[in-house]
Design a protein around this motif. Structure first.
Motif, PDB file in Angstrom:
ATOM      1  N   GLU A  41       0.883  -1.144   0.035  1.00 33.51           N
ATOM      2  CA  GLU A  41       0.127   0.088  -0.015  1.00 33.51           C
ATOM      3  C   GLU A  41       0.956   1.282  -0.121  1.00 33.51           C
ATOM      4  O   GLU A  41       0.517   2.227  -0.886  1.00 33.51           O
ATOM      5  CB  GLU A  41      -0.865  -0.187   1.242  1.00 33.51           C
ATOM      6  CG  GLU A  41      -2.033  -0.930   1.326  1.00 33.51           C
ATOM      7  CD  GLU A  41      -2.944  -0.915   2.381  1.00 33.51           C
ATOM      8  OE1 GLU A  41      -4.129  -1.393   2.260  1.00 33.51           O
ATOM      9  OE2 GLU A  41      -2.364  -0.346   3.445  1.00 33.51           O
TER      10      GLU A  41
ATOM     11  N   GLU B  62      -3.313  -0.764  -8.516  1.00 37.80           N
ATOM     12  CA  GLU B  62      -4.056  -1.421  -7.418  1.00 37.80           C
ATOM     13  C   GLU B  62      -3.736  -2.790  -8.076  1.00 37.80           C
ATOM     14  O   GLU B  62      -4.183  -3.773  -8.555  1.00 37.80           O
ATOM     15  CB  GLU B  62      -5.471  -1.393  -7.414  1.00 37.80           C
ATOM     16  CG  GLU B  62      -6.090  -2.162  -6.109  1.00 37.80           C
ATOM     17  CD  GLU B  62      -5.792  -1.452  -5.266  1.00 37.80           C
ATOM     18  OE1 GLU B  62      -5.859  -2.100  -4.060  1.00 37.80           O
ATOM     19  OE2 GLU B  62      -5.547  -0.365  -4.938  1.00 37.80           O
TER      20      GLU B  62
ATOM     21  N   LEU C 150      -1.708  -7.050  -3.841  1.00 40.40           N
ATOM     22  CA  LEU C 150      -2.504  -6.554  -2.752  1.00 40.40           C
ATOM     23  C   LEU C 150      -3.796  -7.274  -2.617  1.00 40.40           C
ATOM     24  O   LEU C 150      -4.434  -7.694  -1.426  1.00 40.40           O
ATOM     25  CB  LEU C 150      -2.886  -5.245  -2.851  1.00 40.40           C
ATOM     26  CG  LEU C 150      -1.813  -3.948  -2.289  1.00 40.40           C
ATOM     27  CD1 LEU C 150      -2.396  -2.694  -2.688  1.00 40.40           C
ATOM     28  CD2 LEU C 150      -1.817  -4.288  -0.864  1.00 40.40           C
TER      29      LEU C 150
END
Length: 729
Positions: free
Chosen positions: A629, A645, A649
Motif C-alpha cells: 500500500e 492497484e 494486494l
C-alpha cells in the motif's frame, strides 16, 4: 463431584526439597570449587555447626567430581546447603565430605515427635543403616508450621551463569542432567509417597497489593472506587495475595485444561535506559507496563485499559524465572533470554533484549496457571525499590514446591483414560518434534526473504540513480554499462546541449515538452528512492519483528520434554498400581493427578499454538499489505495520474481475511484438500530459467572475444574434421 488427589495413608517426611536442574561434571565441579574457595574463609565453628539431615534415596556419587555416595536412611550433616545448581555440601557419619543433590536429603530438625512415640538415637540409626533396611516413616509426623531457619538466597547482580549457556549452545540446548524431570519436579516423590511435603500455607505478616489494585489507585485521583462494588471486588480477586495460598491451588477442568483464575492481560517492556550503580556497575533498566482491560457493563462505553508501570533490570527477570521454576515444577515455562557479557549496551542489542524480555514475560502471563503466581504479581506490581529488596529474599527462600505442587492440583475423578493418555503423549511428542523442525526451516527461509528485500531495495535505488544520471547527464559512479564503445568522446556535464537554462533535458531553450518530461522522470526517480526506503525499512524493522517472534515457537519439543518424560514415567507407575497382581488405589489416584497435570500442559500448548501461528501469519500479511500500500501511495504521490492497484494486494488481502474468526470457523467445517503445490515440495521450482535479455542494438559495440575462442572458431572451419579441412592442407 469427587476430586483428586486423594491423600496417601501414613504421610512420611515433612518435606522433600526438589533441586534445580544440575549438570554432571560441569556443575558439580563448579559447586565444589565454590566450596573450596569459600571454605578457606569460613571458620572451623561454621563447619562443625551443620544441620542434621537424613538421606531419602540412594545416591551413587562420582568421586572425580567430589560427590558423596549415600544410602537411603543415612544420617548426614549439611555443612553448606545452597551451592550452585542444586547441590549441597554434606558429611556422613564416617566424616567423609562431599556433594549431594538437595532433593536427596531432608532435615531431621524439622520433624516433631508424635505423642507417645520415641525416635531412636544416632546409634540406632547407624545400626539401622548397616542392615540396609528401608527407613521407617511411621515414627514422624510433619510439622504444621513453616521453617524459620531457612537462610534467604540473595540473587547475584550478574544474572545467569555463563557456562550453562555455553553448554547449551554446544549441545544444541540439551541438558546433561542425569535425572529425568519425573524425579526433579517432585512427581516421582508424589506418586510413590504421596503428600510427603509440608503443604501448610505460609502465613506472612505483610501483604502485597495486586497489580490491578495499584493500577486502579493510580488511574484517577478524582474517581473514587467503592470497595464493596462489584468492579472493585472483581479487580481485587483477579490475582492472589501473598500468604493467602490461593495462588498455590490449581484446578483442571473435565477437558484436561487448566482453569484460569485471572483474565488474560498484556505486558509491555519499553523505554530502556542505561544506569550506573556503585556496587554492580552499569546496567540497563527497562519499564515494564501491565495493561488490564477493566470490565464494563453493556450500557457503559468501553473503558481504556488500566495500567501500572514498574522498572526492572535483567537480574530482576532472573529472580522471576528462578522463583517460578521452583514453585511451578510441573509447568513448561518459557526459557529466559541468556545473559550477554559483551556489547550489551549497544543500541541494537538493547532493542533485541527488550523484545526478548517482552516476549518472555508475555508468554509467562498468558499461561493460565503462571499468570496468577505470587512472584508474578510481585514482579509486575512492586513499585518501591525498598519493598523489592525486602521481599525478594522471601520469594527466593521459599522451598521448592516439589510434591506439594501436585498435592494442590484438583480435578474431577476419573478424568482420563489410560489408553488415550498413552496415545496422546506419543502423538504430542511426534507433533512437537515435527513443528520444531519445520519452524527451523521456516526461520532460515525467512532470513533469505529479508535479504532479498534488502537486495530489492538496492536494485530500486540503483534504478533511480541511473535514471537520474540519464536526465542530468551526470555519470553514476561505477555503474554497469551496456554497448558503450571505449572510443566514445568524453563530455563535460557543463557543456551546452545537455540541458537548457530551465534544467530541462533538452538542447533547445524554452522547450516545454522536455521540461515536463524531465520533471516527471525526476519524480519517478524520487518515487523509486522512496520505494527502496520502504523495502529496506520493511526488512529491517517489520520483518525483523516477525523473525524474532519465530524463536518462541521454534523448539516446542525441548520446552515440553520434561512434561513428556513425566507423563510417560507416570503412565508406567499407573500400570504398576493397577496391575492384576498388586493394586494400589492411592498410588493410582496420585498418578491420575500427575497425568491430569501433563495433559493440561499439552492442552495449553495446543491453545497457544493456534494463537501463535495465527498471530505470526497475520503479522506477516499485515506487514506485506502495508508495504505494498505504501508502494502504491508513493507512486501516486510522485505521479498523481498513476492508477495502481496490483493483484498482489488483492491476493494478500484475501489471505489475510482467512484468519478472521468467522472465516476460520467456516474453514473448519470440512476436511482440507491438498494444495496444488504440494506435489512440488520434493522438487521445488527454484531453478528458474535465465531471464530473456533484449537483443543488442545495431550500434552497440560487440564485446571482444578472447584469442583462444577465436582460434577455436577458426579450427572448426579449417580442422581435419571440417568441411574445408582438405582444402587447407
Amino acid at each position: 463431584m469427587a476430586t483428586l488427589p486423594r491423600t496417601a495413608k501414613g504421610s512420611g517426611f515433612s518435606e522433600i526439597r526438589p533441586r534445580s536442574d544440575f549438570d554432571a561434571g560441569i556443575n558439580t565441579s563448579t559447586a565444589w570449587t565454590e566450596h573450596l574457595e569459600s571454605s578457606s574463609i569460613a571458620s572451623t565453628d561454621d563447619q562443625e555447626n551443620g544441620r542434621p539431615a537424613r538421606a531419602l534415596y540412594d545416591f551413587e556419587g562420582k568421586a572425580e567430581f567430589g560427590e558423596l555416595s549415600v544410602k537411603a536412611g543415612d544420617e548426614l550433616e549439611v555443612l553448606k546447603e545452597d551451592l550452585p545448581d542444586g547441590w549441597s555440601l554434606v558429611k556422613n557419619e564416617d566424616g567423609e565430605t562431599g556433594l549431594l543433590p538437595q532433593t536427596y536429603y531432608t532435615f531431621t530438625s524439622d520433624f516433631t515427635v508424635s505423642p507417645g512415640v520415641e525416635i531412636p538415637g544416632p546409634s540406632s540409626f547407624s545400626k539401622f543403616r548397616k542392615r540396609e533396611r528401608e527407613p521407617s516413616t511411621s515414627s514422624i509426623t510433619p510439622r504444621q508450621s513453616p521453617r524459620n531457619s531457612v537462610q534467604p538466597i540473595i540473587p547475584q547482580n550478574t544474572g545467569e551463569w555463563m557456562f550453562p549457556s555455553f553448554r547449551q549452545n554446544l549441545l544444541g540446548g540439551k541438558s546433561l542432567n542425569r535425572f529425568s524431570n519425573f524425579v526433579t519436579s517432585g512427581a516421582e516423590a508424589w506418586v510413590l509417597k504421596g503428600k510427603v511435603a509440608d503443604t501448610t500455607l505460609t502465613t506472612s505478616t505483610f501483604r502485597i497489593p495486586t497489580i490491578q489494585e495499584k493500577a486502579m489507585s493510580d488511574e484517577d485521583d478524582d474517581e473514587e472506587v467503592d470497595e464493596d462494588s462489584d468492579e472493585a471486588l472483581g479487580i481485587n480477586n483477579r490475582l492472589s495475595q501473598v500468604g493467602m495460598g490461593e495462588a498455590d491451588r490449581h484446578f483442571v477442568d473435565a477437558g484436561h485444561a487448566w482453569k484460569s483464575k485471572v483474565p488474560p492481560f498484556r505486558v509491555l517492556v519499553h523505554s530502556p535506559s542505561k544506569r550506573t550503580s556503585v556496587l554492580s556497575g552499569a546496567y540497563t533498566l527497562y519499564n515494564v507496563t501491565s495493561l488490564f482491560q477493566v470490565e464494563s457493563s453493556e450500557t457503559d462505553p468501553p473503558r481504556s485499559p488500566t495500567r501500572i508501570t514498574v522498572q526492572r533490570r535483567y537480574s530482576h527477570f532472573v529472580v522471576l524465572h528462578t522463583a517460578l521454576s521452583r514453585r511451578l515444577p510441573g509447568i513448561a515455562l518459557p526459557p529466559l533470554p541468556e545473559k550477554q557479557y559483551a556489547g550489551r549496551f549497544s543500541e541494537d542489542f538493547v532493542e533485541a533484549r527488550r523484545g526478548d524480555l517482552e516476549r518472555y514475560v508475555n508468554r509467562v502471563v498468558r499461561h493460565p496457571v503462571a499468570r496468577y503466581a505470587e512472584v508474578v504479581t510481585f514482579f509486575l506490581g512492586c513499585e518501591s525499590d525498598s519493598d523489592w529488596k525486602r521481599l525478594v529474599p522471601y520469594h527466593l527462600s521459599m522451598p521448592p514446591a516439589g510434591p506439594s505442587f501436585y498435592a494442590h492440583v484438583f480435578h474431577p475423578a476419573f478424568n482420563l483414560d489410560l489408553e488415550d493418555a498413552e496415545e496422546a503423549v506419543d502423538r504430542f511428542s511426534t507433533h512437537t518434534k515435527a513443528v520444531g523442525k519445520g519452524v527451523q526451516g521456516l526461520r532460515g527461509i525467512f532470513g533469505r526473504v529479508r535479504d532479498a528485500r534488502v537486495e530489492m531495495s538496492k536494485a530500486e535505488r540503483l534504478l533511480s540513480y541511473s535514471l537520474l544520471s540519464l536526465i542530468t547527464s551526470k555519470p553514476l559512479e561505477s555503474a554497469p554499462t551496456t554497448g558503450v564503445a571505449e572510443e566514445d568522446e568524453e563530455y563535460n556535464a557543463k557543456d551546452k546541449g545537455l540541458a537548457n537554462e530551465e534544467g530541462a533535458w533538452c538542447w533547445r531553450e524554452g522547450c516545454k515538452s522536455c521540461l515536463g518530461l524531465t520533471k516527471a522522470m525526476q519524480r519517478t526517480t524520487e518515487a523509486l528512492q522512496s520505494i527502496a526506503d520502504l523495502y529496506d525499512d520493511h526488512a529491517r524493522r517489520t520483518q525483523l519483528a516477525t523473525h524474532e517472534s519465530l524463536k518462541g515457537v521454534s523448539h516446542p519439543s525441548s520446552l515440553y520434554d520434561g512434561v513428556i518424560a513425566t507423563h510417560r514415567s507416570t503412565v508406567t507407575r499407573y500400570r504398576e498400581a493397577t496391575g492384576e497382581t498388586h493394586t494400589d488405589e492411592d498410588m493410582a489416584a496420585r498418578c491420575e493427578t500427575v497425568l491430569n497435570t501433563t495433559m493440561a500442559e499439552m492442552e495449553t500448548y495446543h491453545t497457544q499454538k493456534v494463537e501463535d501461528f495465527s498471530s505470526l501469519a497475520k503479522e506477516h500479511l499485515d506487514g506485506e499489505i502495508a508495504l505494498y500500500e505504501q508502494v502504491c501511495n508513493s507512486f501516486r504521490s510522485h505521479t498523481p495520474h498513476a492508477k495502481m492497484e496490483p493483484q498482489i494486494l488483492t491476493r494478500l488481502r484475501a489471505a489475510r481475511s482467512s484468519f478472521e474468526p468467522s472465516q476460520m470457523e467456516e474453514l473448519s467445517t470440512s476436511p482440507r484438500q491438498p494444495s496444488i503445490y504440494e506435489r512440488e515440495l520434493e522438487h521445488p521450482r527454484l531453478g528458474a530459467e535465465p531471464l530473456l535479455q533484449p537483443c543488442p542494438h545495431v550500434f552497440d559495440s560487440a564485446p571482444m572475444r578472447p584469442v583462444s575462442v577465436a582460434i577455436q572458431g577458426v579450427g572448426m572451419l579449417t580442422g581435419r574434421g571440417s568441411v574445408f579441412g582438405k582444402f587447407w592442407s
